[in-house]
Design an enzyme around this catalytic site. Structure first.
Site, mmCIF file in Angstrom:
data_model
loop_
_atom_site.group_PDB
_atom_site.id
_atom_site.type_symbol
_atom_site.label_atom_id
_atom_site.label_comp_id
_atom_site.label_asym_id
_atom_site.label_seq_id
_atom_site.Cartn_x
_atom_site.Cartn_y
_atom_site.Cartn_z
ATOM 1 N N ASP A 1 0.850 -1.189 0.000
ATOM 2 C CA ASP A 1 0.000 0.000 0.000
ATOM 3 C C ASP A 1 0.885 1.237 0.000
ATOM 4 O OD1 ASP A 1 0.964 -0.015 2.618
ATOM 5 O OD2 ASP A 1 -0.835 -1.039 3.336
ATOM 6 N N ASP B 1 1.680 5.018 1.518
ATOM 7 C CA ASP B 1 1.475 5.995 2.579
ATOM 8 C C ASP B 1 2.073 7.321 2.158
ATOM 9 O OD1 ASP B 1 0.226 4.202 4.348
ATOM 10 O OD2 ASP B 1 2.164 3.374 4.916
ATOM 11 N N ASP C 1 10.073 3.849 12.805
ATOM 12 C CA ASP C 1 10.732 2.775 13.549
ATOM 13 C C ASP C 1 12.137 2.434 13.027
ATOM 14 O OD1 ASP C 1 9.544 1.713 11.291
ATOM 15 O OD2 ASP C 1 8.362 0.207 12.331
HETATM 16 P P1 ATP Z 1 4.028 -3.242 5.461
HETATM 17 O O1 ATP Z 1 2.867 -2.335 5.155
HETATM 18 O O2 ATP Z 1 4.676 -3.838 4.297
HETATM 19 O O3 ATP Z 1 3.735 -4.200 6.530
HETATM 20 P P2 ATP Z 1 5.155 -0.787 6.413
HETATM 21 O O4 ATP Z 1 6.555 -0.390 6.772
HETATM 22 O O5 ATP Z 1 4.487 -0.008 5.349
HETATM 23 O O6 ATP Z 1 5.183 -2.315 6.081
HETATM 24 P P3 ATP Z 1 3.034 0.065 8.105
HETATM 25 O O7 ATP Z 1 2.520 -0.563 9.348
HETATM 26 O O8 ATP Z 1 2.151 0.182 6.919
HETATM 27 O O9 ATP Z 1 4.350 -0.729 7.746
HETATM 28 O O10 ATP Z 1 3.563 1.495 8.517
HETATM 29 C C1 ATP Z 1 3.935 2.485 7.580
HETATM 30 C C2 ATP Z 1 5.129 3.279 8.116
HETATM 31 O O11 ATP Z 1 4.790 3.899 9.354
HETATM 32 C C3 ATP Z 1 6.348 2.434 8.433
HETATM 33 O O12 ATP Z 1 7.145 2.202 7.301
HETATM 34 C C4 ATP Z 1 7.043 3.268 9.478
HETATM 35 O O13 ATP Z 1 7.756 4.315 8.883
HETATM 36 C C5 ATP Z 1 5.898 3.874 10.265
HETATM 37 N N1 ATP Z 1 5.510 3.045 11.429
HETATM 38 C C6 ATP Z 1 4.576 2.057 11.463
HETATM 39 N N2 ATP Z 1 4.481 1.511 12.682
HETATM 40 C C7 ATP Z 1 5.353 2.161 13.460
HETATM 41 C C8 ATP Z 1 5.712 2.076 14.837
HETATM 42 N N3 ATP Z 1 5.152 1.189 15.639
HETATM 43 N N4 ATP Z 1 6.659 2.930 15.287
HETATM 44 C C9 ATP Z 1 7.232 3.839 14.477
HETATM 45 N N5 ATP Z 1 6.946 3.958 13.189
HETATM 46 C C10 ATP Z 1 6.018 3.145 12.662
HETATM 47 MG MG MG Z 2 2.429 -0.165 4.738
#
Ligand code: ATP
Ligand code: MG
Length: 455
Positions: free
Chosen positions: A73, A75, A156
């Site tokens: 997705d 963001d 993170d």
């Molecule tokens: P995926 O969607 O493939 O699981 P993602 O990295 O996009 O991985 P998301 O949960 O969609 O994970 O979160 C989007 C972004 O938000 C992350 O890449 C990170 O930068 C930030 N993020 C998400 N969760 C946290 C957290 N618990 N602490 C700090 N930053 C976070």
């Molecule tokens: Mg994501």
């Protein structure tokens, strides 16, 4: 793609993650192109940009494109406030109480747009202060919204803090994420212990990304996990449910489970099952690993999986153990002991991971049908085939039979044959069964008395 990144990165000094000074990689020096992004994500970026706001794609989508994978997705992050975003998009919904986010809805695709997050106190007290002030737009903004630099610091891992700028197609890398991609390293931004304390779910995310991206967790990020794992007990069970689904339904559930165990996180998620998994060759370990292997295979071949099955399996041996306890210590019969145990085990599990009703009901059904599957005489066998949860319960039995062998294995095979047999074959199977076991005591047929009719 990685080679390209490597090439692009030659000779550039990477800022240490704690300092968070951005390196800007111009479009000519990286391979992330607009072709990798969804049309809708681009629409959102352009509309923000053309309205005078900053607009970046950030996080998982940039990381995944760099790794040559398709993003799940998209963001977007911006300096526009949620209200300003709402004014720009008709198809916008504002969500979230603690952090307001905008969802721009395009049919089935949702583009999440977040305003740059700033620093705010992360203590319980601090958070409630922020939410108290949420009626006061100005203060809320002061407290929660921030600059892109602050936003990057709150993310993170270093690989998740890269921003693609729609203004000039450059990438701003705040924490050495590009290098971490080349090195295949999961590294937290900032002091790991502080970051885990702020949000213990980051420990689970470290494991998830290590498996999903086939990377290693850097030592300073990995070291505190075992000791800090108990902090997971403070996470709301509903949030853990979501995280656990992502962990187990990734298509690499087995590997994820093994890593969770290695880091002592698994026991925190499944406190009843964890202690039963200490012997590597035990039936409990084999059962759990087989469930995950089957789940991974199903996911990787595009078949449906239900979390109910996995949860039912993860609680099965704790349930059997508890049932046995009620029988020996409480003197209950199997039926009562099983039903009591079923409630106990479910109750204890949901203290840690909230299991929504739409899953907890089928879990109970799968369990209860395990008791009914051995009772196959006459009409019951046919009724069982019609049961909406027969398929799941049968698969569950098959798995138990595979692991435990013996009578369970035979029972599972009987059901396989019964499903495959034609009508006369089924009749024959039931006859053989009755002759073998003598069947249940036949109840004398009761003739209903004709009700008296008053004439
Ligand atoms: P995926 O969607 O493939 O699981 P993602 O990295 O996009 O991985 P998301 O949960 O969609 O994970 O979160 C989007 C972004 O938000 C992350 O890449 C990170 O930068 C930030 N993020 C998400 N969760 C946290 C957290 N618990 N602490 C700090 N930053 C976070
Ligand atoms: Mg994501």
């Amino acid at each position: 793609m990685i080679d390209k990144v490597k090439g692009a990165f030659k000779g550039k000094a990477v800022e240490p993650s704690s300092q968070l000074v951005a390196t800007t990689i111009p479009r000519s020096e990286h391979q992330v192109s607009r072709q990798h992004f969804s049309e809708n994500a681009l629409k959102v970026l352009y509309r923000l940009h053309n309205s005078g706001f900053q607009a970046y794609l950030v996080g998982g989508c940039i990381r995944d494109v760099m790794l040559g994978a398709e993003p799940k997705d998209f963001d977007v992050t911006t300096d526009a406030t949620p209200e300003q975003i709402k004014d720009l998009f008709r198809n916008c919904r504002l969500i979230g109480r603690r952090f307001r986010l905008a969802h721009i809805v395009f049919g089935r695709e949702i583009i999440e747009v977040a305003t740059f997050r700033g620093h705010h106190e992360s203590t319980e007290e601090g958070e409630s202060k922020v939410s108290k002030q949420s009626n006061d737009g100005q203060l809320l903004r002061d407290n929660v919204f921030g600059s892109i630099e602050e936003d990057a610091q709150r993310r993170d891992f270093t690989i998740n803090a890269m921003y693609y700028n729609i203004a000039d197609f450059s990438i701003r890398d705040f924490a050495g994420g590009m290098q971490a991609i080349v090195d295949r390293k999961i590294t937290l931004i900032g002091d790991p212990e502080t970051r885990y304390k702020e949000d213990p779910v980051r420990m689970l995310r470290a494991i998830r990304f290590a498996v999903k991206l086939n990377m290693s967790i850097s030592p300073e990020t990995a070291n505190p996990i075992k000791q800090m794992a108990p902090l997971l007990a403070n996470i709301p069970p509903a949030r853990l449910f979501e995280e656990v689904l992502k962990l187990l339904l990734s298509g690499q559930g087995l590997e994820t489970y093994r890593l969770l165990k290695e880091y002592h996180l698994f026991d925190l998620l499944f406190p009843q099952l964890g202690p039963l998994l200490s012997q590597p060759q035990s039936k409990e370990v084999k059962f759990v690993e087989q469930v995950l292997t089957n789940t991974d295979n199903r996911i990787n071949t595009g078949q449906r999986v239900t979390p109910a099955f996995i949860f039912a399996a993860f609680m099965w041996y704790p349930l059997e153990e508890r049932c046995q306890q009620h029988m020996t210590e409480g003197g209950l019969n199997h039926f009562d002991a099983f039903n009591l145990a079923l409630n106990d085990v479910m109750h204890r599990q949901i203290q840690r991971i909230m299991i929504p009703k739409r899953f907890s009901i089928p879990i109970r059904e799968i369990w209860q049908l395990q008791n009914r599957l051995p009772k196959r005489y006459g009409r019951r066998a046919y009724q069982m085939l019609e049961h909406p949860k027969f398929r799941a319960a049968y698969d569950f039995l098959l798995l138990r039979g595979q692991i435990e062998g013996g009578e369970l294995f035979e029972l599972a095979n009987w059901w396989t044959d019964f499903q495959e047999a034609d009508e006369s074959g089924r009749k024959h199977m039931l006859k053989v069964l009755r002759e073998q076991d003598g069947g249940p005591p036949r109840r004398p047929r009761r003739h209903r008395k004709k009700p008296k009719t008053s004439s």
